[in-house]
Write a protein that holds these residues in place. Sequence first.
Motif, PDB file in Angstrom:
ATOM      1  N   LYS A 811       0.830  -1.203   0.000  1.00  0.00           N
ATOM      2  CA  LYS A 811       0.000   0.000   0.000  1.00  0.00           C
ATOM      3  C   LYS A 811       0.869   1.259   0.000  1.00  0.00           C
ATOM      4  N   GLU A 812       0.282   2.323  -0.479  1.00  0.00           N
ATOM      5  CA  GLU A 812       1.012   3.580  -0.520  1.00  0.00           C
ATOM      6  C   GLU A 812       1.220   4.105   0.908  1.00  0.00           C
ATOM      7  N   SER A 813       2.365   4.640   1.157  1.00  0.00           N
ATOM      8  CA  SER A 813       2.629   5.104   2.517  1.00  0.00           C
ATOM      9  C   SER A 813       2.081   6.522   2.717  1.00  0.00           C
ATOM     10  N   THR A 814       1.800   6.816   3.972  1.00  0.00           N
ATOM     11  CA  THR A 814       1.250   8.132   4.285  1.00  0.00           C
ATOM     12  C   THR A 814       2.382   9.143   4.396  1.00  0.00           C
ATOM     13  N   LYS A 815       1.987  10.388   4.378  1.00  0.00           N
ATOM     14  CA  LYS A 815       2.945  11.475   4.528  1.00  0.00           C
ATOM     15  C   LYS A 815       3.658  11.376   5.879  1.00  0.00           C
ATOM     16  N   ALA A 816       2.903  11.025   6.902  1.00  0.00           N
ATOM     17  CA  ALA A 816       3.479  10.913   8.244  1.00  0.00           C
ATOM     18  C   ALA A 816       4.540   9.819   8.279  1.00  0.00           C
ATOM     19  N   GLU A 817       4.254   8.696   7.618  1.00  0.00           N
ATOM     20  CA  GLU A 817       5.208   7.585   7.590  1.00  0.00           C
ATOM     21  C   GLU A 817       6.477   7.992   6.830  1.00  0.00           C
ATOM     22  N   MET A 818       6.283   8.670   5.722  1.00  0.00           N
ATOM     23  CA  MET A 818       7.441   9.131   4.959  1.00  0.00           C
ATOM     24  C   MET A 818       8.284  10.104   5.780  1.00  0.00           C
ATOM     25  N   ILE A 825      16.521   8.742   8.121  1.00  0.00           N
ATOM     26  CA  ILE A 825      17.628   8.691   7.157  1.00  0.00           C
ATOM     27  C   ILE A 825      18.563   9.878   7.373  1.00  0.00           C
ATOM     28  N   LYS A 826      17.965  11.037   7.543  1.00  0.00           N
ATOM     29  CA  LYS A 826      18.761  12.245   7.721  1.00  0.00           C
ATOM     30  C   LYS A 826      19.631  12.153   8.980  1.00  0.00           C
ATOM     31  N   LYS A 827      18.984  11.771  10.067  1.00  0.00           N
ATOM     32  CA  LYS A 827      19.693  11.679  11.355  1.00  0.00           C
ATOM     33  C   LYS A 827      20.846  10.667  11.277  1.00  0.00           C
ATOM     34  N   VAL A 828      20.550   9.485  10.747  1.00  0.00           N
ATOM     35  CA  VAL A 828      21.555   8.423  10.726  1.00  0.00           C
ATOM     36  C   VAL A 828      22.713   8.803   9.797  1.00  0.00           C
ATOM     37  N   THR A 829      22.394   9.352   8.632  1.00  0.00           N
ATOM     38  CA  THR A 829      23.448   9.741   7.697  1.00  0.00           C
ATOM     39  C   THR A 829      24.364  10.785   8.332  1.00  0.00           C
ATOM     40  N   GLU A 830      23.760  11.796   8.933  1.00  0.00           N
ATOM     41  CA  GLU A 830      24.560  12.855   9.554  1.00  0.00           C
ATOM     42  C   GLU A 830      25.381  12.337  10.728  1.00  0.00           C
ATOM     43  N   VAL A 898      18.227  10.907   1.830  1.00  0.00           N
ATOM     44  CA  VAL A 898      17.128  11.695   2.380  1.00  0.00           C
ATOM     45  C   VAL A 898      16.485  12.536   1.275  1.00  0.00           C
ATOM     46  N   GLU A 899      15.154  12.569   1.299  1.00  0.00           N
ATOM     47  CA  GLU A 899      14.414  13.483   0.419  1.00  0.00           C
ATOM     48  C   GLU A 899      13.793  14.547   1.301  1.00  0.00           C
ATOM     49  N   GLU A 900      14.343  15.742   1.190  1.00  0.00           N
ATOM     50  CA  GLU A 900      13.976  16.815   2.120  1.00  0.00           C
ATOM     51  C   GLU A 900      12.485  17.145   2.064  1.00  0.00           C
ATOM     52  N   LYS A 901      11.851  16.881   0.910  1.00  0.00           N
ATOM     53  CA  LYS A 901      10.451  17.298   0.780  1.00  0.00           C
ATOM     54  C   LYS A 901       9.547  16.662   1.835  1.00  0.00           C
ATOM     55  N   TRP A 902       9.935  15.494   2.326  1.00  0.00           N
ATOM     56  CA  TRP A 902       9.107  14.825   3.337  1.00  0.00           C
ATOM     57  C   TRP A 902       9.291  15.434   4.715  1.00  0.00           C
ATOM     58  N   LEU A 903      10.309  16.245   4.850  1.00  0.00           N
ATOM     59  CA  LEU A 903      10.592  16.807   6.174  1.00  0.00           C
ATOM     60  C   LEU A 903       9.925  18.158   6.369  1.00  0.00           C
ATOM     61  N   VAL A 904       9.345  18.699   5.272  1.00  0.00           N
ATOM     62  CA  VAL A 904       8.704  20.003   5.367  1.00  0.00           C
ATOM     63  C   VAL A 904       7.440  19.878   6.210  1.00  0.00           C
ATOM     64  N   GLU A 905       7.305  20.781   7.133  1.00  0.00           N
ATOM     65  CA  GLU A 905       6.162  20.720   8.049  1.00  0.00           C
ATOM     66  C   GLU A 905       5.071  21.671   7.577  1.00  0.00           C
TER      67      GLU A 905
END
Length: 968
Positions: A811-818, A825-830, A898-905
């Motif tokens: 199933k397609e994932s939700t915005k919250a899940e993304m 990903i961002k945290k671990v990479t950094e 990381v795809e920054e677009k998912w981090l936009v609030e």
Amino acid sequence: MKFDVQTIDAKWQATWNENGTYKTTTDQTKPKYYVLDMFPYPSGAGLHVGHPLGYIASDIVARSKRQQGFNVLHPMGFDSFGLPAEQYAIDTGVHPSESTAVNTERYKEQMQRLGLSYDWDRAVNTSDPKYYKWTQWIVGRVFEHWYDKNVDKARPISELVDHLAEHGTVGLNAAQGEQLNLTGHAWGELSDKEQSDALMNYRLAFRSVSYVNWCEALGTVLANDEVKDGKSERGNHPVVQKPMLQWSLRITAYADRLLEGLDRVDYSDGLKAQQRNWIGRSTGAQAFFDIADHDGKRLEVFTTRPDTIFGTTFMVIAPEHDHVAELTTEDQLQDIQDYLAYVGSRSEIDRQAETKVTGAFTGSYCINPFTEKRVPIYIAEYVLKDYGTGAIMAVPSDDERDMRFAEKFGIEIVNVIDKSDFPGASLKDKVGKLINSDFLNGMEVEEAITAATDRLGEMGRGKEQINFRIRDLVFSRQRYWGEPWPIIYNEQDIPTLVPAEDLPVELPPMDDFRAVSGVSPLERATEWNTLENGRRETDTMPATAGSNWYYLRYMDPNNDGEFVAKDVVDYWQDVDLYVGGAEHAVSHILYSRLIHKFLFDLDKVPTDEPYKKLLNQGMIGAPIVNIHSGVLLTEDHQRHAIWVSHTVAEGTPLEIDGVGKGHLVLDESALDRKVPLRMVEETSVNNEPSYRIHKDAIDKLAADEAQDAAYFRTVLEQAGAFNWELDKEGRQFIELSYAMGKMSKSKYNVINPDDLRERYGTDTFRMYEMFLGPIDQAKPWSVSGIDGVYRFLRRFWNLFVNEDELSVSDKESTKAEMKILHTLIKKVTEDIDKLSFNTCVSAFMVATNDLIKAKCDKRAILEPMVRLIAPFAPHVAEELFAALGGQGSVHHAAFPEVEEKWLVEDSHTYPIAFNGKTRLTLDFPAGASKQEIEDSARADEKVAAQLEGKTVRKVIVVPGRMVNFVVG
RNA sequence: GCCGGUGUGGCGGAAUUGGUAGACGCGCUGGAUUCAAAAUCCAGUUCUUUCGAGAGUGUGGGUUCGAUUCCCACCGCCGGUACCA
């Protein structure tokens, strides 16, 4: 599919091995990344939990770089020459090569079990002749070079010989033992032996008489870092200074470059400071003082305070100084002899502990070049032969030791610095105005130093000089288990290098390794050391010889024609990340930097620093646990030795089965005994850690064959009964006392990773070690918490698996899940980049908790998480990756980006503070302006309540951060 | 002494360029499940509190609207090093 960690571990370790998953390719089109662990000395004790800390950290980096498309070099090997194996050989008769082979296998197996992604085909072993052939070759290169200060690099000896033949020492600016003055003609007149001796003055590997740390008990010379407080680090035997003919490396030639290079590498400040201190560069002046009535003879000193020469009222030379005999007058002969006898009687440790000043007058005088007054010359042990020139100009007004000395011997003190403008300054602070100093009067110290130095120059009595604390590196050992020096002495005793094609010079087989009174055991191998045209050098090299350059050999480990091929080293360049214990921070790092710079001069390596970035892991301590003994004084006044909890107070009434009734006495017969840590259980009582030994552990002891069990059986036999206490479950125990300390076999607190790894699985163990805290900080070992990491891994597993079946939806994932995924990903990479591994583990836990709450089972979220966790939990990740239908190994699958677009609030939660104190939070849309935020905040009723009756003086709004009302 | 590091709940520790102190985990408390236990799950857990709130990141000061974060002075702990002229 079951979460059966042992099966998963074994299955994938075997698969990786078969498939060569971690082979480093020779594909030079990919960008390279070289991550290196300090290779261990394979001791008999095996790995403890402190070792893997660094290995796991570097493994995580290696794996993540591999997934990011780098060609990763991540090798491991063994520093297998060294004293312990030789000592073991002396004690047991087992040849060092045998015990080393056994220990090496054990280490390798333990490391493989930890799932470390080494390419074992590249492993090196410093005691392998195929390896030490090249150690000998490199040292041979050092022997064949001298250091030209004019071009600041090493040059072949042949070029020096040409120069000497043509110009003599004229125009020669070389790193050297002493200043030689020869014409070209004079050089030509020298015999072969004399020429050879003269060249020793310039060679970068040279033989000379040097004072060494001699340890009679060990029968060997020790490196400075093997000596602690005047005693040998191993065995704690006395160490004395002894003159010996020794091979040395001229590290002093590279002192400035070793210092300068520190500015270009990423080491911790502490480590850089240690290296700088060790090198110890100080700027000052060389000054010559005429010796009175000695007809042109001069005494050379080094001083950092030439401005204080007017205050020099006496001179001090080291008791070992060359001029002592010459300067001693008849009247003073007895005094000097007595003093020399006194100095000779004192060990290094006495001298270091000494606080009062001692010395003796030689009877001779120097002429102070500025005042032209006669100043007496003393000898005193506070002046060190090996630092500077072994002689000082003493300025009692501005040096604490000189002052004490002057006071004791009644020498005149002339104040030359007026420090009244600097009330807090101590004697050694270089501040103040010059007084009583003729042409220097009125100058500030800084200015006066320059003026005085210039004046010395004009008078031909000195010049500016830079001095180093670092000494040339003694590179000889009179031991068996090391690389033989590849040197042959001919009939004239001229040392020549063994030609490269005859390397390696292998150690002869021997069965007695004892060094007798400083003579190498190899002297006894007469068949080996006697040659047709001469004799072999019998000194071997110190352990550092093999470890100085091993990082280069990994690049090209099987090359039989070169130590490393040029195109290979041009590709791998240098080590990007070097991980290891802080105990090697000074010597190992410094010496390998030296060798690297030397090889750079020879154009053998493309960089002039070997290690770009260095990480020192912190030491892991462990509790040292004690069981207490006491006496049960029974009603019939019988004394019975018992073991008792340390919490039981003296006088407590006790009743012990089979012994009787009475009370506890703790007297001098009560002794604490160390308990092997693995027999101890750790719990927590009233929020305090508590260590207990249970009756069942002692019952099992009889069948336990381990060495520490045998020790503990003997201990327990010394006292009879146990005063057991009962815990909640009714188990019998005794409470033990503890103190934290370094893991050591003798303290019975070495924690072996194997048990934990077997119980919880490799991945839990790996993540737990990382979870302990910042990698570079020292910390105590504790197993509490490992359950938490195990639970986490299983919760993570359960995201994918339901009732032992893979259960993942498309199933397609939700915005919250993304957002959860990409935040992770961002945290671990950094954080991998920052080497902050403990926070990576936390981040995985947070994301897992969030996804469980969201009941997420979507492949689009979970599959990237597998690739992300692979460096940390390689086995579980591989199992899940395979179950999800991944191609090949997860360890070659792309690391998620990381795809920054998912981090936009859409909106942001703002803390609302009043006078800087946060009182509530409010949500505002992400794009809201300052004014909009302020207005809607004011409109909020809780905010209004806070502001009631107060004047708002200012409102600070930082979009995306916070709101602060300043009220009056 | 000097150099470097470090100091945050009961514990290990987290906190971006100064912007919700205590993330995450352990431990502890309560609950669910269970015949029971283990395991698992849920809730709570800095301290004080008159339940309104107040205090709080080694100590004392400073800068700032705002300091765990920056500055000054000091204290404790860890590591290194020392008659270094």
